[in-house]
Structure formats: structure tokens, C-alpha cells
Scaffold this active site. Structure first.
Site, mmCIF file in Angstrom:
data_model
loop_
_atom_site.group_PDB
_atom_site.id
_atom_site.type_symbol
_atom_site.label_atom_id
_atom_site.label_comp_id
_atom_site.label_asym_id
_atom_site.label_seq_id
_atom_site.Cartn_x
_atom_site.Cartn_y
_atom_site.Cartn_z
ATOM 1 N N ASP A 72 -7.201 -5.408 7.779
ATOM 2 C CA ASP A 72 -7.870 -6.325 6.847
ATOM 3 C C ASP A 72 -8.636 -7.399 7.612
ATOM 4 O O ASP A 72 -9.738 -7.791 7.211
ATOM 5 C CB ASP A 72 -6.844 -6.974 5.913
ATOM 6 C CG ASP A 72 -6.594 -6.115 4.680
ATOM 7 O OD1 ASP A 72 -7.576 -5.600 4.120
ATOM 8 O OD2 ASP A 72 -5.430 -5.951 4.296
ATOM 9 N N GLU A 95 -4.616 -12.260 7.487
ATOM 10 C CA GLU A 95 -5.492 -11.087 7.534
ATOM 11 C C GLU A 95 -6.823 -11.320 6.823
ATOM 12 O O GLU A 95 -7.497 -10.354 6.472
ATOM 13 C CB GLU A 95 -4.766 -9.845 6.982
ATOM 14 C CG GLU A 95 -4.044 -10.037 5.665
ATOM 15 C CD GLU A 95 -3.257 -8.801 5.206
ATOM 16 O OE1 GLU A 95 -3.390 -7.722 5.813
ATOM 17 O OE2 GLU A 95 -2.529 -8.913 4.209
ATOM 18 N N HIS A 107 0.829 -1.217 0.000
ATOM 19 C CA HIS A 107 0.000 0.000 0.000
ATOM 20 C C HIS A 107 0.857 1.259 0.000
ATOM 21 O O HIS A 107 0.370 2.336 -0.344
ATOM 22 C CB HIS A 107 -0.928 0.000 1.211
ATOM 23 C CG HIS A 107 -1.897 -1.132 1.218
ATOM 24 N ND1 HIS A 107 -2.802 -1.356 0.200
ATOM 25 C CD2 HIS A 107 -2.090 -2.144 2.097
ATOM 26 C CE1 HIS A 107 -3.510 -2.441 0.471
ATOM 27 N NE2 HIS A 107 -3.097 -2.948 1.614
HETATM 28 C C1 3PY Z 1 -3.607 -4.598 7.822
HETATM 29 O O1 3PY Z 1 -3.888 -4.212 8.979
HETATM 30 O O2 3PY Z 1 -4.415 -5.161 7.082
HETATM 31 C C2 3PY Z 1 -2.277 -4.378 7.309
HETATM 32 O O3 3PY Z 1 -1.954 -4.895 6.270
HETATM 33 C C3 3PY Z 1 -1.344 -3.508 8.086
HETATM 34 O O4 3PY Z 1 -0.513 -2.816 7.243
HETATM 35 MG MG MG Z 2 -3.526 -5.709 5.154
#
Ligand code: 3PY
Ligand code: MG
Length: 257
Positions: free
Chosen positions: A178, A152, A47
Site C-alpha cells: 500500500d 501504509e 484481505h
Molecule cells: C501492504 O503491503 O500494504 C500490506 O498490507 C501487507 O499485507
Molecule cells: Mg496494506
């Protein structure tokens, strides 16, 4: 100059490490944040704004600041895994590792045989890490560099034990934002929600059970310290742009007081 492979050595020895997180594609900003005393700095090219040219400069800048450079690669970008290692990154974070198959593909790109199939060519890594004999680097690199698989999604949570058990995966790294998006069905970004909190402990337990390093992204030092108390040992803290934003906001507030 930082000792070659010191991040992996410390984490494998059971120590806890706090790391900076850099998004701005600025080697100078990453170096400045690292010089504050962070033992590691992750350059985020998922990101964050880093491209390959800025990553190469940023990895060198963090290294010269006496800190260990790591890279978060873009989604499913296994080519950048070995390229970032070749350029001197000592830790690779791969997002959205959802299955044991994803974990095997990640490890294959990052580790030399017999663990994986990393292609030879550490052009920048060897000089940065003070190695002149190729077989020395070859012997040390698998242990000396780290693969952090991001957990995630709901799918990843269901497969977390198999991902943790995958040879060549050194750490599980939680993406709480995420995870909270996934567990809320896309309705919330609440990293303190009970379901997210339970998942965080579940992932930490899976890492420890498999003998792997538990890690997590943290928005600020308070949360990083709280997560360290819960047994997480690789903790990234906020971001470079967050520091700039907060510093600027504090100045403007003081000026208007
Ligand atoms: C998330 O919290 O999804 C991340 O990828 C942190 O950068
Ligand atoms: Mg993430």
C-alpha cells in the site's frame, strides 16, 4: 502449548521475531504452518478470507501448535480488535492507521483502563492463556498483548511520529505494497523504489525513537532477513497460499522436467 504472552515479552525485551502470515481461512493450514516452527502466525481478516468463526478456530489451532496467534483486523473494525483479543489473539494488526486519532481509537479498543477502554470478556483468551483468575488476566493483558499500527499511506507517513507516540500503541507495522501504491500515486507496486525504501527507514526510526517495536510485512525470507538487518524486529514472511502455490509450482516443474 506456547507460554502465555511470550510474543509480547520477547518483543518488548528487544528480540526479533519472524511470523507466519495466513490468509486461507483454514485453521488446519495455519496450524501446519505454525508447527513448522514459526513463533507467531498472523491470521489476516482484512484481505485474507477469515471470518469470525474460522478466526476463533484458527486462533486455537495456532496456539495448540505452540505458536502465538495474532489477527489483522479489517479496516476501521475496532469491534473485531477486542473480539479477537477475547478469543485469544495476542497481537492485533490494524490497517491504515493514518492519524493519532486512529491510533487512539485502536488503543482504546485493545487496552483496558487506564490505557484504553477495552470491554471485559476474555472468554477464550483466559483458558488459552492459562489464567483462571480474572484480575490476573486484567493485570497482564495490556502488556501481554500487542497493538501494531499499520503505516501504509502518505497521510500516515506525515503523522508517523504522533502515531508512534500514542500511548497503547506497541508497534508500527509497515504495509510496503500500500505504501508503494500511495507514494507512486497509484502507478506502481514497487516495494524496492527509492521513495518506499526511504519511507521504510523513516518509519523504523520513528518507532525506535518512541520506544516502540518496528515491524514490516515481507514477501519472502530473503527480504525478512534483510529487513531484520535494518533493525525491524517483527517480520511476517510470505503467506500460506504463497507456500502452497510455490510448492505446487515446484512439483509441476519437476514433473515436466
Ligand atoms: C501492504 O503491503 O500494504 C500490506 O498490507 C501487507 O499485507
Ligand atoms: Mg496494506
Amino acid at each position: 502449548m506456547t507460554d502465555a504472552f511470550s510474543l509480547a515479552r520477547r518483543l518488548r525485551a528487544g528480540e526479533t521475531v519472524f511470523s507466519a502470515w495466513c490468509t486461507a481461512a483454514s485453521p488446519l493450514v495455519a496450524e501446519t504452518v505454525a508447527r513448522a516452527g514459526y513463533e507467531a502466525a498472523i491470521l489476516d481478516s482484512q484481505h485474507g478470507l477469515w471470518d469470525m468463526a474460522s478466526l476463533i478456530a484458527g486462533i486455537g489451532a495456532v496456539h495448540h501448535a505452540g505458536s502465538t496467534p495474532g489477527v489483522r483486523v479489517p479496516l476501521n473494525d475496532y469491534a473485531t480488535v477486542s473480539r479477537a483479543l477475547d478469543c485469544g489473539a495476542e497481537a492485533i494488526i490494524a490497517p491504515m492507521i493514518n492519524t493519532a486519532g486512529d491510533a487512539r481509537a485502536f488503543a482504546a479498543a485493545a487496552k483496558y483502563p487506564p490505557l484504553g477502554e477495552r470491554s471485559w470478556g476474555p472468554l477464550r483468551a483466559m483458558p488459552l492463556q492459562g489464567r483462571t483468575v480474572s484480575t490476573d488476566y486484567l493485570r497482564e493483558a495490556n502488556d501481554g498483548t500487542l497493538t501494531l499500527a499499520m503505516i501504509e499511506t502518505r497521510t500516515a507517513l506525515g503523522n508517523v511520529d504522533a502515531i508512534a507516540a500514542t500511548p497503547g500503541i506497541d508497534a508500527l507495522f509497515i504495509g510496503p505494497y500500500d505504501l508503494s501504491t500511495a507514494l507512486s500515486g497509484g502507478t506502481a507496486q514497487d516495494i524496492d523504489a527509492p521513495a518506499v525504501d526511504e519511507a521504510i527507514d523513516r518509519i523504523g526510526d520513528a518507532a525506535r525513537k518512541a520506544g516502540k517495536i518496528p515491524g514490516i510485512y515481507c514477501r519472502d525470507p530473503e527480504r525478512a532477513l534483510a529487513m531484520a538487518k535494518r533493525g525491524f524486529r517483527f517480520l511476517t514472511v510470505g503467506s500460506d497460499l504463497g507456500l502452497v502455490r510455490d510448492g505446487a509450482a515446484a512439483q509441476v516443474k519437476a514433473l515436466k522436467a
